[in-house]
Enzyme design. Structure first.
Site, mmCIF file in Angstrom:
data_model
loop_
_atom_site.group_PDB
_atom_site.id
_atom_site.type_symbol
_atom_site.label_atom_id
_atom_site.label_comp_id
_atom_site.label_asym_id
_atom_site.label_seq_id
_atom_site.Cartn_x
_atom_site.Cartn_y
_atom_site.Cartn_z
ATOM 1 N N ARG A 1 0.851 -1.188 0.000
ATOM 2 C CA ARG A 1 0.000 0.000 0.000
ATOM 3 C C ARG A 1 0.890 1.242 0.000
ATOM 4 O O ARG A 1 1.735 1.401 0.880
ATOM 5 C CB ARG A 1 -0.892 0.006 1.252
ATOM 6 C CG ARG A 1 -1.709 1.255 1.365
ATOM 7 C CD ARG A 1 -2.418 1.389 2.720
ATOM 8 N NE ARG A 1 -2.678 2.801 2.915
ATOM 9 C CZ ARG A 1 -2.510 3.459 4.041
ATOM 10 N NH1 ARG A 1 -2.139 2.834 5.131
ATOM 11 N NH2 ARG A 1 -2.736 4.741 4.094
ATOM 12 N N HIS B 1 -2.668 10.975 0.804
ATOM 13 C CA HIS B 1 -2.118 10.778 2.148
ATOM 14 C C HIS B 1 -1.508 12.113 2.576
ATOM 15 O O HIS B 1 -0.299 12.229 2.778
ATOM 16 C CB HIS B 1 -1.108 9.626 2.147
ATOM 17 C CG HIS B 1 -0.847 9.012 3.492
ATOM 18 N ND1 HIS B 1 -1.016 7.670 3.763
ATOM 19 C CD2 HIS B 1 -0.430 9.551 4.656
ATOM 20 C CE1 HIS B 1 -0.704 7.410 5.029
ATOM 21 N NE2 HIS B 1 -0.342 8.548 5.589
ATOM 22 N N GLU C 1 -7.055 8.560 6.451
ATOM 23 C CA GLU C 1 -7.297 9.225 7.732
ATOM 24 C C GLU C 1 -7.856 10.641 7.554
ATOM 25 O O GLU C 1 -7.202 11.635 7.880
ATOM 26 C CB GLU C 1 -6.026 9.238 8.575
ATOM 27 C CG GLU C 1 -5.557 7.847 8.945
ATOM 28 C CD GLU C 1 -4.481 7.821 10.031
ATOM 29 O OE1 GLU C 1 -4.012 8.908 10.424
ATOM 30 O OE2 GLU C 1 -4.135 6.721 10.492
ATOM 31 N N ASN D 1 -7.048 2.062 9.979
ATOM 32 C CA ASN D 1 -5.758 2.290 10.631
ATOM 33 C C ASN D 1 -6.012 2.339 12.123
ATOM 34 O O ASN D 1 -6.904 3.074 12.582
ATOM 35 C CB ASN D 1 -5.148 3.637 10.211
ATOM 36 C CG ASN D 1 -4.741 3.658 8.750
ATOM 37 O OD1 ASN D 1 -4.845 2.651 8.046
ATOM 38 N ND2 ASN D 1 -4.277 4.812 8.302
ATOM 39 N N TYR E 1 -4.055 2.219 16.091
ATOM 40 C CA TYR E 1 -2.873 2.126 16.965
ATOM 41 C C TYR E 1 -3.312 1.854 18.403
ATOM 42 O O TYR E 1 -2.937 0.852 18.983
ATOM 43 C CB TYR E 1 -2.017 3.385 16.828
ATOM 44 C CG TYR E 1 -1.404 3.448 15.443
ATOM 45 C CD1 TYR E 1 -0.212 2.797 15.167
ATOM 46 C CD2 TYR E 1 -2.064 4.079 14.381
ATOM 47 C CE1 TYR E 1 0.337 2.781 13.884
ATOM 48 C CE2 TYR E 1 -1.525 4.062 13.093
ATOM 49 C CZ TYR E 1 -0.326 3.413 12.855
ATOM 50 O OH TYR E 1 0.201 3.382 11.586
ATOM 51 N N GLU F 1 -3.280 -0.036 8.477
ATOM 52 C CA GLU F 1 -2.105 0.379 9.265
ATOM 53 C C GLU F 1 -2.257 -0.137 10.677
ATOM 54 O O GLU F 1 -3.339 -0.045 11.274
ATOM 55 C CB GLU F 1 -1.983 1.911 9.385
ATOM 56 C CG GLU F 1 -1.466 2.601 8.179
ATOM 57 C CD GLU F 1 -1.272 4.106 8.408
ATOM 58 O OE1 GLU F 1 -1.066 4.533 9.568
ATOM 59 O OE2 GLU F 1 -1.331 4.842 7.424
#
Ligand code: FCB
Length: 442
Positions: free
Chosen positions: A81, A126, A171, A294, A296, A353
């Site tokens: 990606r 991005h 995002e 994505n 985290y 991600e």
């Protein structure tokens, strides 16, 4: 405790990959006709990026893409990606001035990826808006919807024969919230009205982009990439709860809900009303094929009366759960989120991600040992497997990141790569986590 991913059984066609983005790895920002992006400008504002770092050279991927993609192959990548730099192909942002040399670069990347048996997953945006478009008002100008659609058409026409997976944006919330209200990202504006317009126009641009891609690359699979994570009040007070509720709307709902359910969340919806035109919601909520996630870790919100929205970033009450760079590690929240997203949006999910940052040094033997990253990946990939067993519709996982790279406001100080990059000489050294991941996915 979730299962060790190496011992789990995975669907045969589960897609394993690596992620990067243009500004973070390419460098060559003034080469072969690329125009400036808002990140080139932002990096030059004193104090914005750690150490005054810029993406000028980054991983020099522009010149080293071939050896990098060979390395991806050796690491058993099934998918790569990456994003296209809008100002590299349209230096002024608009379709009237096309940079063939920039387009040629992505031809080479795509061809090399395919030659290695790796699927190219192309993300259109991005965060690196052409500076020339920002000078015309950027995302706060409704014309951006048309500029984005023209750019999407150029990309679909050029690469749609070979690229079968496109994402519109990466995002949405991060670059709008941090670009227009909390100045942690380009363009670094603090203005509530511009921010609200940007939210709405980016949503419209996504819808327009999907329509264009669908008509010009009809056999491609289309999606978009959200950052979604729990927002918890730092401490349980009414003020912090209110802050968490509004931040949750921004972070988790302001883009997925209109795009996939056809409505804004209540508080943001009310604030956006003045900028809505008849028919807008139908233009935003276009059918897509997958949802990119994505993730985290959770965010802790606190009331901040000085903040433009009345919320700010709090600290985790459980500091022992933080990773080396202070991000909270809650794999079980990731598992539950995958299940919630499956039932809320009813789309196949690709984790686009996930990973962790840190300092990662080369040792005396020339090796980079990063056991804490292996632990992190085991926990999160294990949690994803658990979610899948419970019914979450997850089809693939892309680790962030392939290479250590330019980590936005943290500059080069925060390394997320499975492959270490020595920014003095551009030497690539796969870390122990790369070996672990390659074995898992091989
Ligand atoms: C995400 C970004 C990506 C990278 C990681 C660490 O928010 O999409 O570019 O910076 O965080």
């Amino acid at each position: 405790m979730s299962i060790d991913p190496a011992k789990a059984s995975w669907p045969k066609d589960f897609l394993w990959g690596f992620s990067t983005s243009a500004y973070q790895v390419e460098g060559a920002v003034a080469e072969d006709g690329r125009g400036p992006s808002i990140w080139d400008t932002y990096c030059r504002i004193p104090g914005k990026v750690a150490n005054g770092d810029t993406g000028d050279v980054a991983c020099d991927h522009y010149h080293r893409y071939a050896e990098d993609i060979d390395l991806l192959k050796r690491l058993n990548a099934k998918a790569y990606r990456f994003s296209v730099s809008w100002p590299r192909v349209l230096p002024k942002g608009k379709i009237s001035q096309i940079n063939e040399k920039g387009l040629d670069f992505y031809d080479r990347v795509i061809d090399k990826t395919l030659e290695n048996g790796i699927q190219p997953w192309l993300c259109l945006y991005h965060w690196d808006l052409p500076q020339a478009l920002h000078d015309l008002g950027g995302w706060a100008n409704r014309d951006c919807v048309g500029w984005f659609a023209d750019y999407a058409a150029l990309i679909a026409r050029r690469y749609g024969d070979r690229v079968k997976h496109f994402a519109t944006f990466n995002e949405f919330c991060v670059f709008t919230l941090f670009g227009y209200s909390i100045p942690w990202a380009a363009p670094g504006i603090v203005d509530r009205e511009q921010h609200l317009k940007a939210i709405h126009h980016v949503n419209l641009a996504h819808g327009a982009g999907i329509d264009v891609l669908r008509s010009l690359a009809p056999d491609a699979s289309l999606g978009m990439i959200y950052n979604i994570q729990d927002v918890w009040p730092e401490t349980d007070t009414p003020e912090n709860r209110a802050a968490a509720s509004l931040l949750d709307e921004h972070w988790n709902l302001a883009f997925p809900d209109p795009q996939l359910l056809g409505h804004y969340p209540p508080q943001i919806g009310k604030a956006i009303e003045p900028y809505m035109q008849p028919g807008d919601m139908a233009k935003i909520s276009r059918p897509v094929d997958w949802l990119g996630l994505n993730h985290y870790g959770p965010i802790f919100a606190k009331a901040d009366p000085k903040g433009i929205w009345g919320f700010g970033w709090g600290d985790s009450p459980e500091q022992d759960k933080n990773d080396e760079v202070g991000w909270a590690i809650y794999p079980e929240a990731f598992r539950d989120l995958l299940l919630r997203l499956t039932s809320r949006y009813k789309l196949p999910i690709y984790v686009t991600e996930n990973g962790c940052g840190g300092e990662d040094k080369v040792d005396a033997n020339g090796e980079v040992d990063d056991p804490r990253r292996i632990t992190y990946l085991k926990l999160f990939i294990g949690a994803m497997h658990e979610a899948m067993e419970k019914g979450a519709d997850v089809r693939g996982y892309f680790v962030w990141s392939f290479l250590d790279n330019f980590e936005w406001g943290s500059g080069y100080g925060n390394r997320f790569g499975l492959v270490h990059v020595d920014f003095e000489n551009q030497k690539r050294t796969p870390k122990s986590s790369a070996r672990w991941y390659a074995k898992l996915i091989g």
